[in-house]
Design a protein around this motif. Structure first.
Motif, mmCIF file in Angstrom:
data_model
loop_
_atom_site.group_PDB
_atom_site.id
_atom_site.type_symbol
_atom_site.label_atom_id
_atom_site.label_comp_id
_atom_site.label_asym_id
_atom_site.label_seq_id
_atom_site.Cartn_x
_atom_site.Cartn_y
_atom_site.Cartn_z
ATOM 1 N N ASP A 1 14.996 1.032 -3.091
ATOM 2 C CA ASP A 1 16.292 1.141 -2.415
ATOM 3 C C ASP A 1 17.190 2.207 -3.026
ATOM 4 O OD1 ASP A 1 15.632 -0.803 -0.583
ATOM 5 O OD2 ASP A 1 16.858 -2.375 -1.491
ATOM 6 N N THR A 2 17.141 2.355 -4.347
ATOM 7 C CA THR A 2 18.069 3.285 -4.996
ATOM 8 C C THR A 2 17.496 4.676 -5.221
ATOM 9 O OG1 THR A 2 17.425 2.503 -7.204
ATOM 10 C CG2 THR A 2 19.333 1.436 -6.165
ATOM 11 N N ARG A 3 16.162 4.768 -5.412
ATOM 12 C CA ARG A 3 15.590 6.079 -5.759
ATOM 13 C C ARG A 3 14.558 6.589 -4.775
ATOM 14 N NH1 ARG A 3 14.694 4.379 -11.776
ATOM 15 N NH2 ARG A 3 12.620 5.150 -11.364
ATOM 16 N N GLY A 4 14.139 5.760 -3.837
ATOM 17 C CA GLY A 4 13.219 6.217 -2.810
ATOM 18 C C GLY A 4 11.751 6.015 -3.133
ATOM 19 N N LYS A 5 10.915 6.466 -2.212
ATOM 20 C CA LYS A 5 9.480 6.195 -2.310
ATOM 21 C C LYS A 5 8.805 6.863 -3.494
ATOM 22 C CE LYS A 5 8.369 9.626 1.205
ATOM 23 N NZ LYS A 5 7.845 9.797 2.545
ATOM 24 N N GLU A 6 9.402 7.925 -4.017
ATOM 25 C CA GLU A 6 8.809 8.590 -5.181
ATOM 26 C C GLU A 6 8.920 7.732 -6.441
ATOM 27 O OE1 GLU A 6 11.190 10.021 -3.211
ATOM 28 O OE2 GLU A 6 9.844 11.260 -2.024
ATOM 29 N N ALA A 7 9.805 6.741 -6.438
ATOM 30 C CA ALA A 7 10.052 5.915 -7.625
ATOM 31 C C ALA A 7 9.143 4.694 -7.717
ATOM 32 C CB ALA A 7 11.512 5.462 -7.644
ATOM 33 N N VAL A 8 8.319 4.464 -6.687
ATOM 34 C CA VAL A 8 7.445 3.287 -6.687
ATOM 35 C C VAL A 8 6.015 3.696 -6.355
ATOM 36 C CG1 VAL A 8 9.307 1.679 -6.091
ATOM 37 C CG2 VAL A 8 7.990 2.760 -4.271
ATOM 38 N N LYS A 9 5.091 2.805 -6.652
ATOM 39 C CA LYS A 9 3.685 3.050 -6.339
ATOM 40 C C LYS A 9 3.078 1.757 -5.799
ATOM 41 C CE LYS A 9 2.357 2.286 -11.121
ATOM 42 N NZ LYS A 9 1.747 2.843 -12.307
ATOM 43 N N THR B 1 0.824 -1.205 0.000
ATOM 44 C CA THR B 1 0.000 0.000 0.000
ATOM 45 C C THR B 1 0.861 1.258 0.000
ATOM 46 O OG1 THR B 1 -0.071 0.147 2.405
ATOM 47 C CG2 THR B 1 -1.765 -1.232 1.343
ATOM 48 N N GLN B 2 0.209 2.390 -0.216
ATOM 49 C CA GLN B 2 0.933 3.661 -0.139
ATOM 50 C C GLN B 2 1.481 3.875 1.267
ATOM 51 O OE1 GLN B 2 1.622 5.752 -2.839
ATOM 52 N NE2 GLN B 2 3.053 6.582 -1.323
ATOM 53 N N LYS B 3 0.747 3.441 2.272
ATOM 54 C CA LYS B 3 1.232 3.572 3.649
ATOM 55 C C LYS B 3 2.498 2.741 3.854
ATOM 56 C CE LYS B 3 -0.190 3.342 8.460
ATOM 57 N NZ LYS B 3 -1.296 3.085 9.385
ATOM 58 N N ASP B 4 2.540 1.517 3.278
ATOM 59 C CA ASP B 4 3.755 0.696 3.367
ATOM 60 C C ASP B 4 4.936 1.438 2.749
ATOM 61 O OD1 ASP B 4 2.377 -1.530 4.504
ATOM 62 O OD2 ASP B 4 1.846 -2.259 2.505
ATOM 63 N N ILE B 5 4.690 2.080 1.618
ATOM 64 C CA ILE B 5 5.738 2.823 0.915
ATOM 65 C C ILE B 5 6.173 4.038 1.752
ATOM 66 C CG2 ILE B 5 6.248 4.230 -1.130
ATOM 67 C CD1 ILE B 5 4.283 2.266 -2.645
ATOM 68 N N SER C 1 16.504 -1.380 3.889
ATOM 69 C CA SER C 1 16.245 -2.165 5.100
ATOM 70 C C SER C 1 15.458 -3.410 4.720
ATOM 71 C CB SER C 1 15.461 -1.346 6.129
ATOM 72 O OG SER C 1 15.048 -2.190 7.193
ATOM 73 N N CYS C 2 16.080 -4.559 4.834
ATOM 74 C CA CYS C 2 15.397 -5.797 4.452
ATOM 75 C C CYS C 2 14.261 -6.141 5.420
ATOM 76 C CB CYS C 2 16.380 -6.944 4.343
ATOM 77 S SG CYS C 2 17.149 -7.446 5.889
ATOM 78 N N HIS C 3 14.266 -5.529 6.603
ATOM 79 C CA HIS C 3 13.236 -5.812 7.603
ATOM 80 C C HIS C 3 12.114 -4.775 7.632
ATOM 81 C CE1 HIS C 3 15.864 -8.909 9.119
ATOM 82 N NE2 HIS C 3 16.825 -8.018 9.259
ATOM 83 N N LEU C 4 12.358 -3.576 7.080
ATOM 84 C CA LEU C 4 11.371 -2.495 7.183
ATOM 85 C C LEU C 4 11.045 -1.831 5.852
ATOM 86 C CD1 LEU C 4 12.680 -0.876 10.486
ATOM 87 C CD2 LEU C 4 10.659 -2.315 10.203
ATOM 88 N N CYS C 5 11.388 -2.468 4.748
ATOM 89 C CA CYS C 5 11.039 -1.928 3.431
ATOM 90 C C CYS C 5 9.535 -2.122 3.198
ATOM 91 C CB CYS C 5 11.855 -2.621 2.343
ATOM 92 S SG CYS C 5 11.371 -4.340 2.050
ATOM 93 N N PRO C 6 8.982 -1.526 2.151
ATOM 94 C CA PRO C 6 7.530 -1.658 1.925
ATOM 95 C C PRO C 6 7.038 -3.103 1.787
ATOM 96 C CG PRO C 6 8.399 0.124 0.596
ATOM 97 C CD PRO C 6 9.582 -0.573 1.207
ATOM 98 N N ILE C 7 7.804 -3.961 1.142
ATOM 99 C CA ILE C 7 7.368 -5.353 0.986
ATOM 100 C C ILE C 7 7.382 -6.059 2.334
ATOM 101 C CG2 ILE C 7 7.984 -7.595 -0.019
ATOM 102 C CD1 ILE C 7 8.703 -6.100 -2.598
ATOM 103 N N ALA C 8 8.397 -5.812 3.152
ATOM 104 C CA ALA C 8 8.439 -6.394 4.498
ATOM 105 C C ALA C 8 7.242 -5.911 5.311
ATOM 106 C CB ALA C 8 9.748 -6.034 5.193
ATOM 107 N N ARG C 9 6.936 -4.620 5.226
ATOM 108 C CA ARG C 9 5.797 -4.061 5.956
ATOM 109 C C ARG C 9 4.491 -4.713 5.501
ATOM 110 N NH1 ARG C 9 6.537 0.044 9.120
ATOM 111 N NH2 ARG C 9 4.352 0.604 8.953
#
Length: 92
Positions: A74-82, A10-14, A21-29
């Protein structure tokens, strides 16, 4: 036994995810959102995603889309994904 897992990032995960962070990235969340956080650990990587609950550990292979999402975040930040839905294949 489930061989495939579908997750919704979700956007909140992002927004709350932490880059590299392998433990706190959006997919982990997203994976942790549907579990009892106290006993579950998640480690997300390009080659595999490990979900461990107590002594039980399951490894999933991220789809190409999920691996691209991880790299972009990881490389470009939350603006680079949806927000996205990903299917993860369980590894033997």
């Amino acid at each position: 036994m489930t061989t495939r897992l579908v997750i919704d990032v979700t956007q909140k995960d992002i927004d709350l995810g932490i880059r590299s962070s392998c433990h706190l990235c959006p997919i982990a969340r997203a994976l942790l959102r549907g579990t009892d956080h106290s006993g579950t650990r998640v480690a997300v990587g390009y080659e595999g995603i490990i979900v461990q609950h107590g002594p039980v550990s399951v490894t999933y292979k991220p789809s190409a889309r999920a691996a691209t999402f991880i790299h972009r975040f990881d490389t470009r930040g939350k603006e680079a994904v949806k927000p996205a839905r990903f299917a993860l294949q369980r590894l033997p």
